[in-house]
Scaffold this motif. Structure first.
Motif, PDB file in Angstrom:
ATOM      1  N   ASP A  43      18.991 -24.759 -31.479  1.00  0.00           N
ATOM      2  CA  ASP A  43      18.333 -24.035 -29.743  1.00  0.00           C
ATOM      3  C   ASP A  43      18.095 -23.860 -29.197  1.00  0.00           C
ATOM      4  OD1 ASP A  43      19.233 -22.414 -32.986  1.00  0.00           O
ATOM      5  OD2 ASP A  43      17.476 -22.978 -33.599  1.00  0.00           O
ATOM      6  N   ASN A  44      17.813 -25.403 -28.816  1.00  0.00           N
ATOM      7  CA  ASN A  44      16.895 -25.192 -27.683  1.00  0.00           C
ATOM      8  C   ASN A  44      17.406 -25.412 -25.914  1.00  0.00           C
ATOM      9  OD1 ASN A  44      14.413 -26.207 -28.404  1.00  0.00           O
ATOM     10  ND2 ASN A  44      15.502 -28.538 -29.579  1.00  0.00           N
ATOM     11  N   PHE A  45      18.636 -25.883 -26.108  1.00  0.00           N
ATOM     12  CA  PHE A  45      19.875 -25.914 -25.183  1.00  0.00           C
ATOM     13  C   PHE A  45      20.134 -23.745 -25.454  1.00  0.00           C
ATOM     14  CE2 PHE A  45      20.457 -30.181 -26.502  1.00  0.00           C
ATOM     15  CZ  PHE A  45      20.776 -30.503 -25.888  1.00  0.00           C
ATOM     16  N   ARG A  46      20.634 -23.244 -26.245  1.00  0.00           N
ATOM     17  CA  ARG A  46      19.999 -21.736 -26.243  1.00  0.00           C
ATOM     18  C   ARG A  46      19.381 -21.616 -25.558  1.00  0.00           C
ATOM     19  NH1 ARG A  46      22.010 -22.823 -31.488  1.00  0.00           N
ATOM     20  NH2 ARG A  46      24.102 -23.282 -30.986  1.00  0.00           N
ATOM     21  N   GLN A  47      17.659 -21.468 -25.574  1.00  0.00           N
ATOM     22  CA  GLN A  47      16.660 -21.031 -24.919  1.00  0.00           C
ATOM     23  C   GLN A  47      16.482 -21.452 -23.885  1.00  0.00           C
ATOM     24  OE1 GLN A  47      13.333 -21.898 -27.333  1.00  0.00           O
ATOM     25  NE2 GLN A  47      12.157 -21.024 -25.690  1.00  0.00           N
ATOM     26  N   ALA A  48      17.690 -22.337 -23.017  1.00  0.00           N
ATOM     27  CA  ALA A  48      16.996 -22.712 -22.137  1.00  0.00           C
ATOM     28  C   ALA A  48      17.879 -22.144 -21.090  1.00  0.00           C
ATOM     29  CB  ALA A  48      17.591 -24.925 -22.079  1.00  0.00           C
ATOM     30  N   PHE A  49      19.080 -21.922 -21.756  1.00  0.00           N
ATOM     31  CA  PHE A  49      20.882 -21.103 -20.852  1.00  0.00           C
ATOM     32  C   PHE A  49      19.851 -19.376 -21.152  1.00  0.00           C
ATOM     33  CE2 PHE A  49      22.763 -25.148 -21.116  1.00  0.00           C
ATOM     34  CZ  PHE A  49      23.920 -25.275 -19.665  1.00  0.00           C
ATOM     35  N   ASP A  50      19.025 -19.848 -22.305  1.00  0.00           N
ATOM     36  CA  ASP A  50      18.827 -17.794 -22.033  1.00  0.00           C
ATOM     37  C   ASP A  50      17.405 -18.030 -20.843  1.00  0.00           C
ATOM     38  OD1 ASP A  50      20.937 -16.808 -23.454  1.00  0.00           O
ATOM     39  OD2 ASP A  50      19.234 -17.415 -25.235  1.00  0.00           O
ATOM     40  N   GLU A  51      16.912 -18.135 -20.996  1.00  0.00           N
ATOM     41  CA  GLU A  51      15.659 -18.341 -19.817  1.00  0.00           C
ATOM     42  C   GLU A  51      15.687 -18.201 -18.685  1.00  0.00           C
ATOM     43  OE1 GLU A  51      12.378 -20.535 -21.609  1.00  0.00           O
ATOM     44  OE2 GLU A  51      12.175 -19.930 -23.761  1.00  0.00           O
ATOM     45  N   GLN A  52      16.353 -19.036 -17.791  1.00  0.00           N
ATOM     46  CA  GLN A  52      16.508 -19.987 -16.766  1.00  0.00           C
ATOM     47  C   GLN A  52      18.187 -20.094 -15.987  1.00  0.00           C
ATOM     48  OE1 GLN A  52      14.242 -19.801 -14.790  1.00  0.00           O
ATOM     49  NE2 GLN A  52      12.536 -19.856 -16.751  1.00  0.00           N
ATOM     50  N   PRO A  53      18.145 -20.011 -15.201  1.00  0.00           N
ATOM     51  CA  PRO A  53      19.946 -19.693 -14.630  1.00  0.00           C
ATOM     52  C   PRO A  53      20.383 -21.418 -14.360  1.00  0.00           C
ATOM     53  CG  PRO A  53      18.516 -19.241 -12.965  1.00  0.00           C
ATOM     54  CD  PRO A  53      17.389 -19.088 -14.066  1.00  0.00           C
ATOM     55  N   LEU A  54      20.223 -21.972 -15.710  1.00  0.00           N
ATOM     56  CA  LEU A  54      20.619 -23.139 -15.463  1.00  0.00           C
ATOM     57  C   LEU A  54      21.865 -23.276 -14.346  1.00  0.00           C
ATOM     58  CD1 LEU A  54      19.232 -24.711 -18.592  1.00  0.00           C
ATOM     59  CD2 LEU A  54      17.730 -24.143 -16.149  1.00  0.00           C
ATOM     60  N   LEU A  55      22.705 -23.084 -15.078  1.00  0.00           N
ATOM     61  CA  LEU A  55      24.423 -22.953 -13.829  1.00  0.00           C
ATOM     62  C   LEU A  55      24.208 -22.935 -12.433  1.00  0.00           C
ATOM     63  CD1 LEU A  55      26.687 -21.905 -17.046  1.00  0.00           C
ATOM     64  CD2 LEU A  55      25.871 -24.319 -16.262  1.00  0.00           C
TER      65      LEU A  55
END
Length: 277
Positions: A55-67
């Protein structure tokens, strides 16, 4: 014999302690990235997550444009590494082979320049990039990374060039090879470990760099990954620990993967036996 054994045991103990010191932050980061919010708030933290979650990884990608941020960091780091190596290699050869006062002075300046703090150079760099209209651009950031990495890259490569025996170049000249042919066919292959190590240093330095990117890049679409990681920290300084740990873990993977791939090339053993007395 007892003294030698005790000394060796002390060395191994010191090495083990150093490895534990280096590995602890990374292992704790990995553990935190897979913990649930309930475990992160527990008063009795554990090394291994009881119920690992993504869930932390999903939330990280949802909150910020990491890619997108990772793509910007990758582009800037690769460009800086390639340019720094292309510029530093011939300069290092000249500095190592020409034992003149100018070459010694240049080597000394390279070492001294590493003592300059970032705050001291950021204002001149900002003014220069402003005149060139390169503020808020990856091209300007790459120029800064190259300038910042070049002194240490030169210092590294000068040592590798001096480790290449001049007898090899003299033997190639006796066989009729010109200067360019000697550099390409004899010296360059022996410098491969040094070039790889220098490129790796320049890449990791640029990939992890934060201060220059924070000052020079204003548009969110152009920000690099270290800058985007700070967005997981709220206005009051409270960090969203789970997504931050997940994003930071992903940010460390490229450096680890690249090092694992090319670590066999980072060795000075290629010179072993090249010249026999």
């Amino acid at each position: 014999m007892r003294t030698s054994t005790a000394g060796r045991a002390g060395q191994y103990a010191a090495l083990l302690g150093y490895l534990v010191f280096l590995a602890f932050p990374f292992l704790w980061l990995v553990s935190t990235a897979f913990k649930s919010p309930r475990q992160l708030g527990s008063l009795h933290p554990t090394w291994i997550p009881r119920h690992p979650t993504l869930d932390n990884f999903r939330q990280a990608f949802d909150e910020q444009p990491l890619l997108r941020a990772a793509g910007n960091s990758l582009l800037a780091a690769l460009a800086a590494a390639v340019i720094a190596v292309l510029v530093a290699t011939p300069l290092a050869y000249v500095m190592a082979r020409q034992r003149t006062r100018l070459a010694r002075a240049a080597t000394g300046w390279v070492v001294v320049s590493q003592a300059f703090p970032l705050v001291l150079v950021i204002i001149p760099l900002f003014l220069v990039l402003k005149e060139l209209r390169l503020i808020n651009s990856l091209a300007g950031l790459v120029m800064v990374y190259v300038v910042w990495a070049l002194p240490f890259a030169l210092w590294m490569l000068v040592g590798y060039v001096r480790a290449v025996p001049t007898e090899l170049e003299e033997a190639a000249a006796v066989d009729g090879a010109g200067r360019l042919r000697t550099l390409v066919s004899v010296t360059a292959p022996l410098l491969a470990p040094g070039i790889v190590a220098t490129a790796l240093f320049a890449f990791i330095t640029a990939w992890n760099e934060f201060f220059f990117a924070l000052v020079l890049l204003k548009t969110p679409e152009k920000q690099t990954l270290p800058v985007v990681l700070t967005h997981f920290i709220g206005a009051e300084g409270v960090a969203d620990l789970g997504p931050l740990a997940a994003a930071a873990f992903l940010a460390t993977l490229p450096s680890l993967i690249i090092f694992a791939i090319i670590q066999r090339r980072i060795t000075g053993g290629m010179l072993a036996g090249a010249v026999k007395s």
